[in-house]
Design a protein around this motif. Structure first.
Motif, mmCIF file in Angstrom:
data_model
loop_
_atom_site.group_PDB
_atom_site.id
_atom_site.type_symbol
_atom_site.label_atom_id
_atom_site.label_comp_id
_atom_site.label_asym_id
_atom_site.label_seq_id
_atom_site.Cartn_x
_atom_site.Cartn_y
_atom_site.Cartn_z
ATOM 1 N N SER A 174 -14.134 3.465 15.483
ATOM 2 C CA SER A 174 -14.381 3.787 16.893
ATOM 3 C C SER A 174 -15.249 2.719 17.556
ATOM 4 C CB SER A 174 -15.064 5.151 17.012
ATOM 5 O OG SER A 174 -14.216 6.174 16.550
ATOM 6 N N ALA A 175 -16.254 2.219 16.803
ATOM 7 C CA ALA A 175 -17.103 1.151 17.342
ATOM 8 C C ALA A 175 -16.282 -0.097 17.600
ATOM 9 C CB ALA A 175 -18.244 0.849 16.372
ATOM 10 N N LEU A 176 -15.381 -0.417 16.669
ATOM 11 C CA LEU A 176 -14.517 -1.587 16.831
ATOM 12 C C LEU A 176 -13.595 -1.411 18.032
ATOM 13 C CD1 LEU A 176 -13.752 -4.312 15.542
ATOM 14 C CD2 LEU A 176 -11.998 -3.092 14.232
ATOM 15 N N LYS A 177 -13.134 -0.183 18.229
ATOM 16 C CA LYS A 177 -12.276 0.102 19.384
ATOM 17 C C LYS A 177 -13.052 -0.113 20.682
ATOM 18 C CE LYS A 177 -9.587 3.813 21.541
ATOM 19 N NZ LYS A 177 -9.194 5.259 21.444
ATOM 20 N N GLY A 178 -14.312 0.372 20.715
ATOM 21 C CA GLY A 178 -15.139 0.198 21.901
ATOM 22 C C GLY A 178 -15.365 -1.264 22.223
ATOM 23 N N TRP A 179 -15.715 -2.044 21.203
ATOM 24 C CA TRP A 179 -15.913 -3.481 21.413
ATOM 25 C C TRP A 179 -14.615 -4.160 21.848
ATOM 26 C CZ3 TRP A 179 -20.272 -5.692 22.262
ATOM 27 C CH2 TRP A 179 -21.449 -5.243 21.660
ATOM 28 N N GLY A 180 -13.508 -3.704 21.270
ATOM 29 C CA GLY A 180 -12.215 -4.301 21.619
ATOM 30 C C GLY A 180 -11.874 -4.086 23.085
ATOM 31 N N ILE A 181 -12.089 -2.850 23.574
ATOM 32 C CA ILE A 181 -11.821 -2.547 24.985
ATOM 33 C C ILE A 181 -12.714 -3.388 25.881
ATOM 34 C CG2 ILE A 181 -11.998 -0.758 26.754
ATOM 35 C CD1 ILE A 181 -11.260 1.282 24.540
ATOM 36 N N LEU A 182 -14.015 -3.414 25.565
ATOM 37 C CA LEU A 182 -14.976 -4.121 26.399
ATOM 38 C C LEU A 182 -14.706 -5.621 26.428
ATOM 39 C CD1 LEU A 182 -17.599 -3.891 28.094
ATOM 40 C CD2 LEU A 182 -18.861 -4.322 25.968
ATOM 41 N N ILE A 183 -14.519 -6.205 25.253
ATOM 42 C CA ILE A 183 -14.304 -7.652 25.183
ATOM 43 C C ILE A 183 -12.954 -8.037 25.765
ATOM 44 C CG2 ILE A 183 -13.994 -9.593 23.580
ATOM 45 C CD1 ILE A 183 -16.093 -8.258 21.776
ATOM 46 N N GLY A 184 -11.951 -7.195 25.516
ATOM 47 C CA GLY A 184 -10.611 -7.508 26.006
ATOM 48 C C GLY A 184 -10.555 -7.572 27.526
#
Length: 819
Positions: A307-317
């Motif tokens: 979930s943390a990786l998903k959050g970072w992925g959305i934000l960075i993307g």
């Protein structure tokens, strides 16, 4: 025989190299100082002992930087123009705090504030001279932006549940890492989770984010490198999302105000670009705000790597997409836009139309998000906060109350103020209702209370003069001149504007940013040479350097000693947890008090130590030591409630209730809304009055009863006043009658032959349920007081008889009592 020419040139070359080396050491020091300071969470609120030491260390480091600056810039110090004299004028700011020590409500807090303002003055002077150098200025600006972006990233590490990772980094810089996690980087209040990053307070983080959102936009338009344009564009989304996650209404309210003010400084083409960048980043941020919010709420409850990786992925993307768009616009659209609007830009008043239009559009957007269903695209916690933006909302009403109460303080301390930390020390004496707030939530009013009209006028003249001269110079300067120091205006204006609503400047890091920014603005402001100034350069620089140097040495030594004192105080706290040895505990406390004789934490700890020993062996030396210590400290800290309570406790241990009661009575006006203080006055007044009655001292009895019943009357006045508060305003702490207070007040009136007052007091406590003995006793005394007046209440008497068969006989006995 004279030296060869080449020898003189070599010597001059060595001097230049030395000065150059000193300059870059100074710049490196500023960089490290700016990188270290925010992680100290140096919030000056006079409450947390652990926050004092970072302030003193910041003072030591700022003094070292000042010594470096004097060594490097000694020959360039020339008090010839208006800019140079600001380096003299800024000395008046800590001086006004020093003067306010004469009437300080708290000597400890006031002295801390003197040191803090010395830090600010130091950073201003260093900025004033150092930021004139183009390369040095560029490095400092890049450092400020880097630190800001790191703080944003630090916040997201916590939002995405990776506090341990962030704590492992921060522990090298900060003493606020507990159990491997930075304390309160995500705070919880009645609104739920709120992002705070290093500040531990969401509204101040919002002010910081607002400043650096606009700083990022400016850097996009000012950057010449493609990666600079792209990276600053990239960072806009994390900043805006972070701003939303703070749930700060003040931040959202002040954002468009500061934005419009900054637009007024720009040409139409730049204004459109700013609006475009903010619009694109804002829309992108809103698109991901709901998912990022929900992920953060989940991750702070239960961590999940995926979930943390998903959050970072959305934000960075999405940030990367915005970064690419920003680079493209600035590289290809901006030059064409500048050409198209070139003629319009040259027209008088052209810079006004877009800000006016943006104000109208901004108002429309606010209406849409607050008054329509458009807010549903936002996360629920954010949309709820937006719905509550109105002048009848409790936090707005409470702030207005703080401001009115601050003016009451000023009325009693008008000229030189009540010293640093005055609001924290005095607000309970002047408050309109029983709220708890050690900050006035308005920097300017808090400053006014601390240094009075004299200090406030000096401060505002200093600030406004810099703004006035900077704006005049900005209007006349070239594009390059305007861009060179505009970042500082953005930071200073944003933080100070938001500080109208909150206590951002109570954070030393924020104060450092503001005063370094003011130094940067003053470095390029329009200035004139003072033609009438006749003093030689060597004399002027010598006098100035000596005065500033001696002041810095004094502050440096004081700060070192205060660090030692703070270490000793913390050591005492540690020792008391693991040892019962009187000598072991007392040694570090004595060290602290030898430097800071009235430091509240150590005074209270030592007093409790004396009290504990006295209770064990009844040695009056320890009793006298406790009383003497507290009375001496209270001369410097007369409004410290904990010390007063400790003094009362000491008297009570010695079976001296009269002295304890005197402390309660004499200090009651300082705590007008402390219901426990009133309750103690009423109950202890009754006991002392009854004791005097037993000895036949009727005058003393009446004196004690008078004090106690007067306190009860003040409670009733307060309760009635609270009913007049606006509907949306919270009362604050409980302030209500207790059955014991009512009963004792009624009995005292009765025993002073005041049956009517007794009836009025006891009537308040009559309940429907008379099963409890205390409820029955109130009714008995009430009916007895009625009987004294020749009145009765048969229905109530019958009800009492059901609970107490002997009620009629007991009432008759009370009515026959003579006092």
């Amino acid at each position: 025989m004279s030296k060869p020419v080449y020898g003189k040139k070599a010597a001059e070359s060595r001097k230049r190299e030395t000065r150059s080396a000193l300059f870059w050491v100074l710049v490196a020091g500023i960089i490290l100082f700016l990188a270290w300071t925010p992680f100290q969470t140096a919030l000056f609120n006079g409450q947390e002992m652990s926050f004092e030491k970072p302030i003193f260390w910041a003072s030591i480091l700022s003094c070292l930087l000042l010594f470096l600056w004097i060594a490097h810039s000694f020959k360039s110090i020339q008090l010839k123009d208006q800019r140079d004299w600001l380096a003299v004028g800024v000395i008046l700011l800590p001086l006004t705090y020093l003067i306010s020590l004469l009437s300080a409500a708290s000597q400890v807090l006031a002295m801390n504030m003197v040191i803090i303002n010395c830090i600010y003055a130091t950073m201003f002077v260093i900025g004033l001279y150092t930021l004139r150098d183009k390369l040095g200025n560029r490095i400092i600006q890049n450092t400020i932006m880097t630190v800001a972006y790191l703080i944003v990233g630090f916040g997201f590490l916590h939002w995405f549940g990776q506090g341990k990772t962030a704590g492992a980094i921060a522990k090298w810089f900060s003493n606020t890492v507990l159990n491997g996690t930075y304390t309160h980087a995500v705070m919880t209040d009645s609104n739920g989770l709120r992002l705070t990053s290093v500040f531990q307070y969401a509204n101040t983080y919002a002010a910081f984010l607002m400043a650096f959102l606009f700083a990022a936009v400016f850097c996009i338009t000012a950057s010449r490198k493609w990666y600079g344009k792209a990276f600053h564009s990239f960072m806009m989304v994390p900043i805006i999302v972070s701003l939303l996650l703070t749930l700060s209404r003040g931040g959202l309210v002040m954002l468009p105000v500061v934005f419009v003010l900054l637009l007024l400084f720009l040409k139409p083409a730049q204004q459109l670009l700013w609006i475009l960048y903010c619009g694109i980043a804002g829309i992108a941020s809103l698109l991901i705000s709901k998912s990022v919010t929900e992920l953060g709420l989940q991750l702070n409850e239960t961590f999940s790597g995926s979930s943390a990786l998903k959050g970072w992925g959305i934000l960075i993307g999405i940030s990367a997409v915005v970064g690419l768009i920003g680079w493209a616009i600035q590289s290809f659209v901006a030059p064409k836009l500048d050409k198209i609007l070139g003629k319009w830009s040259s027209k008088k008043g052209s810079s006004l139309w877009i800000p006016i239009g943006s104000t109208v559009i901004g108002g429309l957007l606010i209406f849409l998000f607050i008054g329509t269903g458009l807010k549903n695209i936002l996360p629920q916690n954010i949309s709820v906060r937006l719905e509550n933006i109105n002048f009848n909302q409790h936090s707005v009403l409470e702030r207005f109350t703080f401001y009115k109460d601050a003016m009451k303080v000023l009325a009693d301390y008008p000229i030189i103020g009540a010293g640093g930390g005055a609001w924290a020390s005095l607000y309970e004496q002047y408050q309109n209702n029983p709220y708890t707030s050690r900050q006035a939530h308005n920097f300017f009013l808090q400053y006014l209370v601390e240094v009075g009209i004299l200090g406030f006028v000096i401060f505002m003249a200093f600030i406004l003069y810099i703004f006035y001269k900077y704006i005049r110079g900005y209007m006349k300067g070239t594009e390059e001149d305007r861009n060179s120091h505009f970042l500082y205006l953005i930071i200073v204006l944003s933080i100070l504007m938001h500080s109208i609503l909150d206590f951002n400047m109570s954070y030393v890091f924020m104060g450092i940013l503001v005063f370094l920014g003011l130094g940067g603005m003053a470095a390029v402001m329009e200035h004139k040479t003072l033609a009438k100034w006749k003093v030689k350069d060597s004399t002027a620089r010598g006098v100035y350097s000596v005065v500033v140097g001696l002041g810095a040495i004094l502050v440096f030594i004081t700060s070192i000693r205060y660090v030692q004192a703070a270490d000793a105080a913390m050591e005492a706290r540690r020792v008391v947890q693991v040892s019962t040895s009187y000598e072991e505990i007392k040694a570090p406390i004595d060290k602290d008090l030898s430097i800071r004789p009235s430091h509240p934490d150590s005074v209270l700890l030592l007093a409790s130590l004396y009290q504990a020993v006295y209770q064990q062996n009844q040695n009056e030396d320890f009793y006298n030591a406790s009383v003497g210590l507290l009375n001496k400290a209270l001369k410097d800290e007369p409004h410290n409630k904990a010390m007063l309570r400790s003094l009362i406790k000491t008297y009570e241990m010695k079976q001296q209730p009269e002295q304890a009661y005197d402390v309660l009575i004499q200090n009651a006006p300082k705590f007008n809304w402390d219901i426990e203080w009133y309750q103690d006055i009423i109950l202890q007044g009754y006991e002392l009055g009854m004791k005097a009655l037993g000895t036949g001292d009727h005058a003393k009895k009446d004196e004690y009863f008078k004090h106690a019943t007067d306190a009860f009357a003040k409670v009733q006045e307060g309760i009635q006043h609270l009913k007049t508060l606006p509907e949306g305003q919270l009362q604050g702490n409980p302030f209500e009658n207790s059955p014991e207070m009512i009963l004792h007040a009624g009995k005292m009136h009765y025993m002073m032959n005041q049956p009517e007052q007794a009836v009025n007091a006891l009537k308040i406590g009559i309940q429907d349920d008379l099963s409890q003995p205390s409820a029955q006793e109130i009714v008995r005394w009430y009916l007895a007081a009625l009987q004294k007046q020749g009145q009765s209440d048969e229905a109530l008497l019958e009800k009492l008889k059901q609970a107490d068969p002997n009620a009629e006989q007991n009432i008759k006995q009370l009515a026959e009592l003579q006092f």
